[in-house]
Design a protein around this motif. Structure first.
Motif, PDB file in Angstrom:
ATOM      1  N   SER A 298       0.952  -1.297  -0.202  1.00  0.00           N
ATOM      2  CA  SER A 298       0.019  -0.197   0.028  1.00  0.00           C
ATOM      3  C   SER A 298       0.819   1.239  -0.013  1.00  0.00           C
ATOM      4  O   SER A 298       0.212   2.290  -0.324  1.00  0.00           O
ATOM      5  CB  SER A 298      -0.986  -0.018   1.150  1.00  0.00           C
ATOM      6  N   ARG A 299       2.222   1.213   0.179  1.00  0.00           N
ATOM      7  CA  ARG A 299       2.875   2.243   0.307  1.00  0.00           C
ATOM      8  C   ARG A 299       3.084   2.857  -1.213  1.00  0.00           C
ATOM      9  O   ARG A 299       3.237   4.028  -1.301  1.00  0.00           O
ATOM     10  CB  ARG A 299       4.339   1.908   0.360  1.00  0.00           C
ATOM     11  N   PHE A 300       2.839   2.057  -2.079  1.00  0.00           N
ATOM     12  CA  PHE A 300       2.900   2.663  -3.668  1.00  0.00           C
ATOM     13  C   PHE A 300       1.314   3.023  -3.978  1.00  0.00           C
ATOM     14  O   PHE A 300       0.396   2.242  -3.889  1.00  0.00           O
ATOM     15  CB  PHE A 300       3.138   1.396  -4.730  1.00  0.00           C
ATOM     16  N   ALA A 301       1.276   4.325  -4.165  1.00  0.00           N
ATOM     17  CA  ALA A 301      -0.244   4.939  -4.348  1.00  0.00           C
ATOM     18  C   ALA A 301      -0.806   4.323  -5.535  1.00  0.00           C
ATOM     19  O   ALA A 301      -1.988   4.146  -5.430  1.00  0.00           O
ATOM     20  CB  ALA A 301      -0.159   6.525  -4.767  1.00  0.00           C
ATOM     21  N   LEU A 302       0.095   4.046  -6.711  1.00  0.00           N
ATOM     22  CA  LEU A 302      -0.818   3.469  -7.749  1.00  0.00           C
ATOM     23  C   LEU A 302      -1.699   2.085  -7.537  1.00  0.00           C
ATOM     24  O   LEU A 302      -2.608   2.051  -7.971  1.00  0.00           O
ATOM     25  CB  LEU A 302       0.430   3.639  -8.877  1.00  0.00           C
ATOM     26  N   VAL A 303      -0.606   1.346  -6.718  1.00  0.00           N
ATOM     27  CA  VAL A 303      -1.234   0.021  -6.370  1.00  0.00           C
ATOM     28  C   VAL A 303      -2.698  -0.090  -5.698  1.00  0.00           C
ATOM     29  O   VAL A 303      -3.414  -0.610  -6.007  1.00  0.00           O
ATOM     30  CB  VAL A 303      -0.306  -0.861  -5.702  1.00  0.00           C
ATOM     31  N   SER A 304      -2.532   0.904  -4.625  1.00  0.00           N
ATOM     32  CA  SER A 304      -3.858   1.074  -4.032  1.00  0.00           C
ATOM     33  C   SER A 304      -5.133   1.673  -4.709  1.00  0.00           C
ATOM     34  O   SER A 304      -6.044   1.166  -4.404  1.00  0.00           O
ATOM     35  CB  SER A 304      -3.575   1.577  -2.505  1.00  0.00           C
ATOM     36  N   ARG A 305      -4.626   2.530  -5.466  1.00  0.00           N
ATOM     37  CA  ARG A 305      -5.543   3.147  -6.416  1.00  0.00           C
ATOM     38  C   ARG A 305      -6.108   2.180  -7.381  1.00  0.00           C
ATOM     39  O   ARG A 305      -7.355   2.108  -7.447  1.00  0.00           O
ATOM     40  CB  ARG A 305      -4.960   4.596  -7.195  1.00  0.00           C
ATOM     41  N   LEU A 306      -5.457   1.296  -8.045  1.00  0.00           N
ATOM     42  CA  LEU A 306      -5.830   0.317  -8.927  1.00  0.00           C
ATOM     43  C   LEU A 306      -6.470  -0.929  -8.199  1.00  0.00           C
ATOM     44  O   LEU A 306      -7.445  -1.347  -8.850  1.00  0.00           O
ATOM     45  CB  LEU A 306      -4.420  -0.412  -9.758  1.00  0.00           C
ATOM     46  N   GLN A 307      -6.423  -0.946  -6.969  1.00  0.00           N
ATOM     47  CA  GLN A 307      -7.010  -2.040  -6.160  1.00  0.00           C
ATOM     48  C   GLN A 307      -8.547  -1.516  -5.884  1.00  0.00           C
ATOM     49  O   GLN A 307      -9.377  -2.365  -6.039  1.00  0.00           O
ATOM     50  CB  GLN A 307      -6.491  -2.425  -4.828  1.00  0.00           C
ATOM     51  N   GLN A 308      -8.600  -0.059  -5.345  1.00  0.00           N
ATOM     52  CA  GLN A 308      -9.962   0.217  -5.055  1.00  0.00           C
ATOM     53  C   GLN A 308     -10.739   0.523  -6.329  1.00  0.00           C
ATOM     54  O   GLN A 308     -11.789   0.486  -6.247  1.00  0.00           O
ATOM     55  CB  GLN A 308      -9.561   1.859  -4.821  1.00  0.00           C
ATOM     56  N   GLN A 309     -10.017   0.493  -7.464  1.00  0.00           N
ATOM     57  CA  GLN A 309     -10.831   0.831  -9.037  1.00  0.00           C
ATOM     58  C   GLN A 309     -11.233  -0.765  -9.355  1.00  0.00           C
ATOM     59  O   GLN A 309     -12.108  -0.810 -10.609  1.00  0.00           O
ATOM     60  CB  GLN A 309     -10.211   1.418  -9.842  1.00  0.00           C
ATOM     61  N   GLY A 310     -10.491  -1.621  -8.916  1.00  0.00           N
ATOM     62  CA  GLY A 310     -10.876  -2.950  -9.394  1.00  0.00           C
ATOM     63  C   GLY A 310     -10.027  -3.381 -10.483  1.00  0.00           C
ATOM     64  O   GLY A 310     -10.619  -4.283 -11.207  1.00  0.00           O
ATOM     65  N   THR A 311      -9.209  -2.652 -10.830  1.00  0.00           N
ATOM     66  CA  THR A 311      -8.382  -2.795 -11.974  1.00  0.00           C
ATOM     67  C   THR A 311      -7.492  -4.048 -12.051  1.00  0.00           C
ATOM     68  O   THR A 311      -7.407  -4.737 -12.752  1.00  0.00           O
ATOM     69  CB  THR A 311      -7.354  -1.687 -12.084  1.00  0.00           C
ATOM     70  N   LEU A 312      -6.960  -4.403 -10.581  1.00  0.00           N
ATOM     71  CA  LEU A 312      -6.158  -5.582 -10.624  1.00  0.00           C
ATOM     72  C   LEU A 312      -7.249  -6.836 -10.693  1.00  0.00           C
ATOM     73  O   LEU A 312      -6.464  -7.728 -11.066  1.00  0.00           O
ATOM     74  CB  LEU A 312      -5.322  -5.513  -9.469  1.00  0.00           C
ATOM     75  N   ASP A 313      -8.320  -6.797 -10.007  1.00  0.00           N
ATOM     76  CA  ASP A 313      -9.210  -7.897 -10.173  1.00  0.00           C
ATOM     77  C   ASP A 313      -9.390  -8.306 -11.862  1.00  0.00           C
ATOM     78  O   ASP A 313      -9.604  -9.350 -12.251  1.00  0.00           O
ATOM     79  CB  ASP A 313     -10.364  -7.825  -9.419  1.00  0.00           C
ATOM     80  N   CYS A 314      -9.807  -7.137 -12.344  1.00  0.00           N
ATOM     81  CA  CYS A 314      -9.912  -7.121 -13.940  1.00  0.00           C
ATOM     82  C   CYS A 314      -8.664  -7.787 -14.628  1.00  0.00           C
ATOM     83  O   CYS A 314      -8.989  -8.958 -15.434  1.00  0.00           O
ATOM     84  CB  CYS A 314     -10.389  -5.955 -14.622  1.00  0.00           C
ATOM     85  N   LEU A 315      -7.500  -7.606 -14.158  1.00  0.00           N
ATOM     86  CA  LEU A 315      -6.396  -8.253 -14.728  1.00  0.00           C
ATOM     87  C   LEU A 315      -6.267  -9.569 -14.187  1.00  0.00           C
ATOM     88  O   LEU A 315      -5.874 -10.512 -15.408  1.00  0.00           O
ATOM     89  CB  LEU A 315      -5.197  -7.393 -13.887  1.00  0.00           C
ATOM     90  N   ILE A 316      -6.610 -10.016 -13.192  1.00  0.00           N
ATOM     91  CA  ILE A 316      -6.442 -11.295 -12.860  1.00  0.00           C
ATOM     92  C   ILE A 316      -7.454 -12.218 -13.471  1.00  0.00           C
ATOM     93  O   ILE A 316      -7.063 -13.351 -13.953  1.00  0.00           O
ATOM     94  CB  ILE A 316      -6.625 -11.481 -11.205  1.00  0.00           C
ATOM     95  N   LEU A 317      -8.809 -11.691 -13.842  1.00  0.00           N
ATOM     96  CA  LEU A 317      -9.972 -12.234 -14.685  1.00  0.00           C
ATOM     97  C   LEU A 317      -9.182 -12.423 -16.058  1.00  0.00           C
ATOM     98  O   LEU A 317      -9.379 -13.375 -16.870  1.00  0.00           O
ATOM     99  CB  LEU A 317     -10.961 -11.320 -14.850  1.00  0.00           C
ATOM    100  N   TYR A 318      -8.383 -11.655 -16.421  1.00  0.00           N
ATOM    101  CA  TYR A 318      -7.845 -11.659 -17.628  1.00  0.00           C
ATOM    102  C   TYR A 318      -6.932 -12.673 -17.998  1.00  0.00           C
ATOM    103  O   TYR A 318      -7.178 -13.637 -18.887  1.00  0.00           O
ATOM    104  CB  TYR A 318      -7.144 -10.052 -18.027  1.00  0.00           C
ATOM    105  N   ALA A 319      -6.093 -12.920 -17.149  1.00  0.00           N
ATOM    106  CA  ALA A 319      -5.112 -13.725 -17.033  1.00  0.00           C
ATOM    107  C   ALA A 319      -5.831 -15.118 -16.723  1.00  0.00           C
ATOM    108  O   ALA A 319      -5.325 -15.950 -17.538  1.00  0.00           O
ATOM    109  CB  ALA A 319      -4.151 -13.483 -15.611  1.00  0.00           C
ATOM    110  N   ILE A 320      -6.652 -15.374 -16.126  1.00  0.00           N
ATOM    111  CA  ILE A 320      -7.273 -16.644 -15.831  1.00  0.00           C
ATOM    112  C   ILE A 320      -7.703 -17.144 -17.192  1.00  0.00           C
ATOM    113  O   ILE A 320      -7.903 -18.193 -17.761  1.00  0.00           O
ATOM    114  CB  ILE A 320      -8.307 -16.673 -14.684  1.00  0.00           C
ATOM    115  N   LEU A 321      -8.776 -16.151 -17.907  1.00  0.00           N
ATOM    116  CA  LEU A 321      -9.440 -16.458 -19.167  1.00  0.00           C
ATOM    117  C   LEU A 321      -8.116 -16.859 -20.181  1.00  0.00           C
ATOM    118  O   LEU A 321      -8.257 -17.823 -20.922  1.00  0.00           O
ATOM    119  CB  LEU A 321     -10.209 -15.235 -19.632  1.00  0.00           C
ATOM    120  N   CYS A 322      -7.292 -15.929 -20.159  1.00  0.00           N
ATOM    121  CA  CYS A 322      -6.210 -16.372 -21.390  1.00  0.00           C
ATOM    122  C   CYS A 322      -5.780 -17.646 -21.026  1.00  0.00           C
ATOM    123  O   CYS A 322      -5.403 -18.621 -21.809  1.00  0.00           O
ATOM    124  CB  CYS A 322      -5.021 -15.466 -21.033  1.00  0.00           C
ATOM    125  N   TYR A 323      -5.567 -18.221 -19.682  1.00  0.00           N
ATOM    126  CA  TYR A 323      -4.949 -19.344 -19.336  1.00  0.00           C
ATOM    127  C   TYR A 323      -5.843 -20.727 -19.910  1.00  0.00           C
ATOM    128  O   TYR A 323      -5.486 -21.478 -20.099  1.00  0.00           O
ATOM    129  CB  TYR A 323      -4.821 -19.381 -17.971  1.00  0.00           C
TER     130      TYR A 323
END
Ligand code: UDP
Length: 592
Positions: free
Chosen positions: A30-55
């Motif tokens: 959470s020290r990295f502002a960008l990471v916590s912003r992306l988490q709040q915005q659901g971007t990283l969840d989106c990314l994991i869904l992307y990875a799973i679908l590609c897999y």
């Protein structure tokens, strides 16, 4: 089949694992502002869904579409911080992505005729597919007004698609892993939003991409019959809740009206309205619709189909009752006559009996002070306008008294408040009360508004009913802003103490507010189209229709140009529902 179950379980595990572990991971980073912003915005969840679908998806064409759908949303989410700007840009991005998907071959090529033959769409395939996807995605995005709702609905739709995939004869091989991954993902995302343990799952980036994925799935995986039925079902998902909640508001009113002769004994249902209960309800409603849809797909026998539908509806109603009714209380436990006003959407509304309001007017007229007292008569549409236009809301808030005209306001209060409005006071009748005051105590009245002929006819009719009425003057309602100063001085010189302005909402309220500081009357009231009714030009809506809240329908039939106003009614129901939810959620927090 065994491989399919394995894919389902594997993706279920992966999504669950991600949802469980990600909050801990983010705490570390959470020290990295960008990471916590992306988490709040659901971007990283989106990314994991992307990875799973590609897999899981090996089919070339489907894989290409997956690569097309995710990156633009993820990049945009990284670049734009402001949520309102993002929503605006998302709309165009969705159109762009859908256009690209269609041009790369994600097409509905043919439709099955009712007689079993195929109808090939040929050159219309692109257009039809594009609008189909756009419609589905827009509808699904609308659900995002409530946290988790879109995910719950999508989860049910995906499971129906999954069922359809396994029952139809021809199969797109990429569709199975696609559907098998999306189903558990949406289900788990929904459960996690309900539990409220993870932030960002209702973000626009996740919703938009999931909505497009479902649109793609509907084209890739299902027969056009299922796709078309699911379209009807999706539409039903919007009509059903609005009708259901309108019914609930109406039902609460009927119970209040007929529950008991003695007001203090009237039963009132306390509804358990929270984000969770509405979510569960809507997901149940869509489950029920999907169940019926699945029955329609597999049942050959009409009788069995009807029986199953009835069973589904009864179960649904039983469960809905359990979800929503918290308890019943009696009015004697909550009935306080001393409270004259309640607040609806931040506007103070008079809740007492009509004679009490008349008494207040009499006191004002008898007092030697000449402050202007603005009387407003809001109905449901007027309240809706106030929720949309802050300047109009400010005028209503400044008014001395807001008299509940229209059954919609009464019902809203019964639905939202523990101490509801006691009776509806129609504006036209309150005009008669004021004129009675004029004729018993000699206070002068000025009539402003309506067309000249209507105004004169109304005055004649009013003299027949109140022969002692003191009319200080009158003026038609068609003038420019430049003429206002003259009109105000005409009113002030006439010595009128009551001014009735019949220029329609919101014109009359704005006129009164603009000139309030110049007026020397004691009471000024906006009376809308009352002069049209008083003149006999328009017939008053029958009382039964008024009491059951269908005055808007009656007036629309008589004056069809009013139809544009009726569109606001479903929006009003949604606004009432939102208000109920925020009240319920707040209560839940207070009293877990
Ligand atoms: N009106 C007016 N001046 C205008 C526009 C309208 O006096 O510039 C009058 C119109 O003649 C009619 C009334 O305002 O008598 C319109 O009432 P409406 O039924 O629209 O109002 P509501 O009852 O819906 O507030």
């Amino acid at each position: 089949m065994a491989i399919s179950i394995l894919i389902y379980l594997k993706s279920l595990f992966l999504v669950w694992f991600w949802l469980e572990t990600s909050p801990y991971l983010f705490r570390v980073f959470s020290r990295f502002a960008l990471v916590s912003r992306l988490q709040q915005q659901g971007t990283l969840d989106c990314l994991i869904l992307y990875a799973i679908l590609c897999y899981f998806i090996e089919t070339e064409s489907v894989n290409q579409w997956i690569h097309l759908i995710f990156p633009p949303f993820l990049i945009l989410d990284l670049l734009i911080k402001d949520r309102s700007v993002k929503l605006h840009v998302f709309f165009w991005l969705e159109i762009l992505v859908l256009g690209m998907l269609v041009s790369f071959g994600l097409n509905i090529g043919f439709i099955t005729n009712p007689d079993g033959g195929l109808y090939f769409l040929e050159q219309y395939a692109y257009l039809l597919s594009f609008f189909w996807l756009l419609f589905l995605v827009s509808l699904l995005n609308l659900c995002n007004f409530l946290d988790g709702l879109l995910l719950g609905i999508v989860s049910v739709i995906c499971h129906t698609f999954l069922f359809a995939i396994f029952t139809q004869p021809s199969l797109n091989e990429g569709a199975i892993p696609f559907a098998l991954t999306l189903c558990p993902a949406c289900f788990l995302f929904w459960v996690f939003t309900m539990l409220g343990e993870k932030k960002g799952l209702a973000s626009p980036v996740l919703s938009s991409t999931i909505a497009i994925l479902v649109g793609a799935l509907s084209v890739v995986a299902t027969s056009k019959k299922v796709a078309l039925l699911s379209l009807g079902m999706t539409m039903g998902l919007f009509i059903v809740p609005i009708l259901f909640f309108a019914f609930l508001i109406f039902y609460t009113h009927i119970q209040y009206k007929f529950g008991s002769k003695n007001l203090a004994d009237k039963p009132q249902a306390l509804w358990r309205f929270t984000t969770t209960s509405v979510n569960v309800f809507v997901v149940l409603a869509s489950l029920c619709l999907n169940f019926i849809l699945v029955c329609a797909m597999i049942m050959e026998n009409l009788l069995w189909f009807v029986a199953l539908c009835i069973f589904a509806c009864i179960m649904f109603l039983k469960l809905a009752k359990r979800i929503f009714i918290k308890k019943r209380i009696r009015y004697r436990d909550i009935f306080f006559t001393s409270q004259d006003h309640i607040s609806l959407f931040g506007i103070r509304i008079f809740r007492g009996h009509r004679n009490r309001a008349v008494e207040m007017m009499r006191t004002i007229l008898a007092s030697p002070f000449t402050a202007v007292h603005h009387v407003v008569t809001p109905d449901a549409l007027c309240l809706f306008r106030a929720t949309q236009e802050p300047s109009f809301k400010a005028i209503l808030q400044k008014a001395y008294i807001a008299i509940p005209d229209g059954a919609g306001v009464l019902w809203t209060s019964i639905f939202l408040k523990e101490r509801p409005i006691l009776e509806r006071i129609p504006g036209v009748e309150f005009v008669h009360d004021l004129l009675n005051l004029s004729h018993t105590s000699g206070h002068k009245v000025f009539l402003l508004g309506a067309r000249e002929d209507v105004l004169e006819a109304a005055i004649q009719k009013l003299y027949e009913r109140h022969p002692q009425m003191k009319l200080a003057g009158h003026r038609n309602g068609y003038f420019s802003e430049a003429e206002e100063e003259d009109i105000i001085s005409q009113i002030n010189q006439s010595g009128a103490e009551i001014l009735l302005v019949a220029m329609g909402v919101p014109r009359q309220e704005q006129f009164i507010d603009r000139n309030r500081h110049l007026l020397k009357v004691k009471i000024v009231m906006g009376i809308g189209g009352s002069l049209d009714v008083l003149s006999g030009r328009l017939r008053r809506c029958p009382k039964v229709i008024q009491d059951y809240g269908f005055e808007w329908l009656y007036r629309t039939i008589r004056e069809p140009w009013r139809i544009s106003r009726v569109y606001a009614l479903p929006m009003y129901i949604v606004t009432v529902l939102k208000e109920k939810l925020s009240l319920g959620d707040a209560q839940e927090k207070e009293d877990p």
